[in-house]
Design a protein around this motif. Structure first.
Motif, short mmCIF file in Angstrom:
data_model
loop_
_atom_site.label_atom_id
_atom_site.label_comp_id
_atom_site.label_asym_id
_atom_site.label_seq_id
_atom_site.Cartn_x
_atom_site.Cartn_y
_atom_site.Cartn_z
N TYR A 79 22.31 -5.04 2.60
CA TYR A 79 20.91 -4.63 2.67
C TYR A 79 20.69 -3.32 1.92
O TYR A 79 19.75 -3.17 1.16
CB TYR A 79 20.53 -4.45 4.14
CG TYR A 79 19.21 -3.74 4.38
CD1 TYR A 79 18.02 -4.45 4.43
CD2 TYR A 79 19.18 -2.36 4.55
CE1 TYR A 79 16.82 -3.80 4.66
CE2 TYR A 79 17.98 -1.71 4.78
CZ TYR A 79 16.81 -2.43 4.84
OH TYR A 79 15.64 -1.77 5.06
N ASP A 87 13.98 1.18 -5.39
CA ASP A 87 13.90 0.55 -4.07
C ASP A 87 14.95 1.12 -3.13
O ASP A 87 14.69 1.38 -1.96
CB ASP A 87 14.08 -0.96 -4.19
CG ASP A 87 12.90 -1.63 -4.87
OD1 ASP A 87 11.80 -1.06 -4.82
OD2 ASP A 87 13.09 -2.70 -5.46
N SER A 90 14.02 4.36 -1.67
CA SER A 90 12.86 4.35 -0.78
C SER A 90 13.28 3.92 0.61
O SER A 90 12.92 2.85 1.09
CB SER A 90 11.78 3.42 -1.34
OG SER A 90 11.31 3.88 -2.58
N ARG A 91 14.07 4.76 1.26
CA ARG A 91 14.50 4.54 2.64
C ARG A 91 13.98 5.73 3.44
O ARG A 91 14.34 6.87 3.18
CB ARG A 91 16.03 4.45 2.73
CG ARG A 91 16.65 3.34 1.87
CD ARG A 91 16.30 1.96 2.39
NE ARG A 91 17.16 0.93 1.83
CZ ARG A 91 16.73 -0.13 1.18
NH1 ARG A 91 15.44 -0.30 0.99
NH2 ARG A 91 17.57 -1.03 0.72
N LEU A 117 4.47 6.14 2.15
CA LEU A 117 4.86 5.27 3.26
C LEU A 117 5.79 5.96 4.25
O LEU A 117 6.14 5.38 5.27
CB LEU A 117 5.54 4.02 2.71
CG LEU A 117 4.69 3.13 1.80
CD1 LEU A 117 5.51 1.95 1.29
CD2 LEU A 117 3.45 2.64 2.53
N LEU A 205 13.93 3.10 7.47
CA LEU A 205 12.92 2.08 7.21
C LEU A 205 12.78 1.88 5.71
O LEU A 205 12.87 2.83 4.94
CB LEU A 205 11.57 2.51 7.79
CG LEU A 205 11.53 2.84 9.28
CD1 LEU A 205 10.15 3.37 9.66
CD2 LEU A 205 11.90 1.63 10.12
N ASP A 206 12.53 0.62 5.29
CA ASP A 206 12.27 0.38 3.88
C ASP A 206 10.76 0.31 3.65
O ASP A 206 9.96 0.58 4.55
CB ASP A 206 12.98 -0.89 3.40
CG ASP A 206 12.46 -2.16 4.06
OD1 ASP A 206 11.41 -2.12 4.74
OD2 ASP A 206 13.10 -3.22 3.89
N THR A 207 10.35 -0.04 2.45
CA THR A 207 8.92 -0.05 2.11
C THR A 207 8.15 -1.13 2.86
O THR A 207 6.92 -1.09 2.90
CB THR A 207 8.73 -0.26 0.60
OG1 THR A 207 9.41 -1.47 0.19
CG2 THR A 207 9.30 0.91 -0.19
N GLN A 208 8.86 -2.09 3.46
CA GLN A 208 8.21 -3.15 4.24
C GLN A 208 8.20 -2.82 5.74
O GLN A 208 7.75 -3.63 6.54
CB GLN A 208 8.93 -4.48 4.02
CG GLN A 208 9.04 -4.89 2.56
CD GLN A 208 7.69 -5.03 1.90
OE1 GLN A 208 6.76 -5.60 2.47
NE2 GLN A 208 7.56 -4.50 0.69
N GLY A 209 8.73 -1.65 6.10
CA GLY A 209 8.77 -1.26 7.50
C GLY A 209 9.95 -1.84 8.26
O GLY A 209 10.04 -1.69 9.48
N ARG A 210 10.87 -2.50 7.55
CA ARG A 210 12.05 -3.06 8.19
C ARG A 210 13.10 -1.98 8.35
O ARG A 210 13.27 -1.12 7.49
CB ARG A 210 12.61 -4.21 7.35
CG ARG A 210 11.65 -5.38 7.18
CD ARG A 210 12.18 -6.37 6.17
NE ARG A 210 12.36 -5.75 4.86
CZ ARG A 210 12.68 -6.41 3.76
NH1 ARG A 210 12.87 -7.71 3.81
NH2 ARG A 210 12.82 -5.77 2.61
#
Length: 262
Positions: A79, A87, A90-91, A117, A205-210
Motif C-alpha cells: 500500500y 501520491d 500525500s500521506r 486534504l 491517511l491517503d487522499t481518499q481518506g483511507r
C-alpha cells in the motif's frame, strides 16, 4: 487471477502484479515464446497472465522460471509504495494523532508542507498542493509542525534546522521515519534535537481518506521544545524520549550516545 489483488517483491517493479510479470519477462529479454518454452505454458497463457487473467497454477509455473525468489509483499508495504511519488508523499497525519501534538505543544502557527486534504490545523499553511514550497518560502511563527514528504526527508530536516537556527520559528516538531544513518544527522542535528521514539505505528491517511499503518517505525524530532512540553507529550503518547546527544568526554571523540531523557 484478477481477484488476487497483490504485488510481489523479488521481481521487477510495477503498479500491479500483471505489470510486474511483464516487466520481469522483458527485463530478462524473454519473448512470449521463450517464456513458453521454459515454463511449458503456451504463449497465450502467459499473455493472459500479463493481462490479469490465467490461473494460480499457471502463475506459479511462470514465477518459478522468471522470478524464483519472488514472494508476496506485506500489505502495508504494498500500500505504502503504490502510485507515483506525489501520491506516495500525500500521506496525512490523522486527527487523533494530532490531538497529542496540540495538547503538548499548543496551537500550530505554521505547517510548511501543508495540503488541502490534511487534517492538520495551523494558522498558516504552505500548501504543496497549490504550488507552495516550504523548502523555499520563509517560515515564521512560534511553533511549526512538519510531516514532510518522505521522498525528500533529509532536505526537509535540513530546512527545519536552518529555519530554527535562524530564529524564524521558536519550536519545531517533525514526524519522521527513524532514519539516523546520515553523517549530517549525527554531526549536526543530533546535537540540537530531542527525539521521541513512538511506540506502535501511526495510521496515516491517503487522499481518499483511507488509513494504513506505516511499514516503518516513526519518531518525533523536536527543536526548541521545553521540558514541560516534552513531559506532557510523554504523558499522552506512548514512547520514549532520548536525550540530546553529547560528545563523549573520553574514548572515541567521534562517538555520540543517546540516553533516556529525564
Amino acid at each position: 487471477m484478477a481477484a488476487l489483488d497483490f504485488r510481489l517483491t523479488g521481481i521487477a517493479a510495477g503498479k500491479t502484479l500483471p505489470e510486474q510479470l511483464r516487466a520481469e519477462r522483458r527485463k530478462r529479454s524473454m519473448s512470449l515464446r521463450d517464456a513458453a518454452e521454459k515454463t511449458g505454458l503456451s504463449p497465450t497463457t502467459i499473455a493472459s497472465l500479463e493481462r490479469g487473467g490465467g490461473s494460480v497454477a499457471s502463475l506459479l509455473r511462470l514465477l518459478a522460471v522468471i522470478a524464483p525468489a519472488a514472494r508476496r509483499r506485506a500489505p502495508e508495504r504494498s500500500y505504502w509504495g503504490q502510485g507515483d511519488k506525489e501520491d506516495r508523499d500525500s500521506r496525512f497525519t490523522p486527527s487523533d494523532f494530532m490531538a497529542g501534538i496540540y495538547a503538548a505543544f499548543g496551537e500550530i502557527d505554521l505547517d510548511p508542507c501543508g495540503h488541502l486534504l490534511s487534517p492538520v490545523i495551523a494558522h498558516r499553511r504552505i500548501l504543496l498542493s497549490e504550488g507552495g514550497d516550504g523548502l523555499v518560502d520563509e517560515w515564521s511563527g512560534k511553533f511549526a509542525f512538519v510531516n514532510p514528504p518522505y521522498s525528500q526527508l533529509l532536505r526537509w530536516l535540513r530546512r527545519a534546522h536552518d529555519q530554527w537556527c535562524a530564529g524564524k520559528v521558536e519550536t519545531v516538531v517533525c514526524l519522521v521515519p527513524v532514519r539516523t544513518d546520515s553523517a549530517w544527522f549525527h554531526e549536526t542535528l543530533s546535537a540540537d534535537a530531542d527525539i521521541y521514539l513512538l511506540r506502535g505505528r501511526v495510521r496515516f491517511l491517503d487522499t481518499q481518506g483511507r488509513g494504513q499503518h506505516t511499514p516503518f517505525s516513526l519518531m518525533i524530532l523536536t527543536l526548541g521544545a521545553t521540558c514541560q512540553q516534552k513531559n506532557r507529550y510523554a504523558e499522552l503518547v506512548p514512547g520514549l524520549w532520548l536525550a540530546r546527544s553529547v560528545r563523549a568526554v573520553s574514548g572515541d571523540q567521534g562517538h555520540r550516545s543517546l540516553t533516556p531523557a529525564e
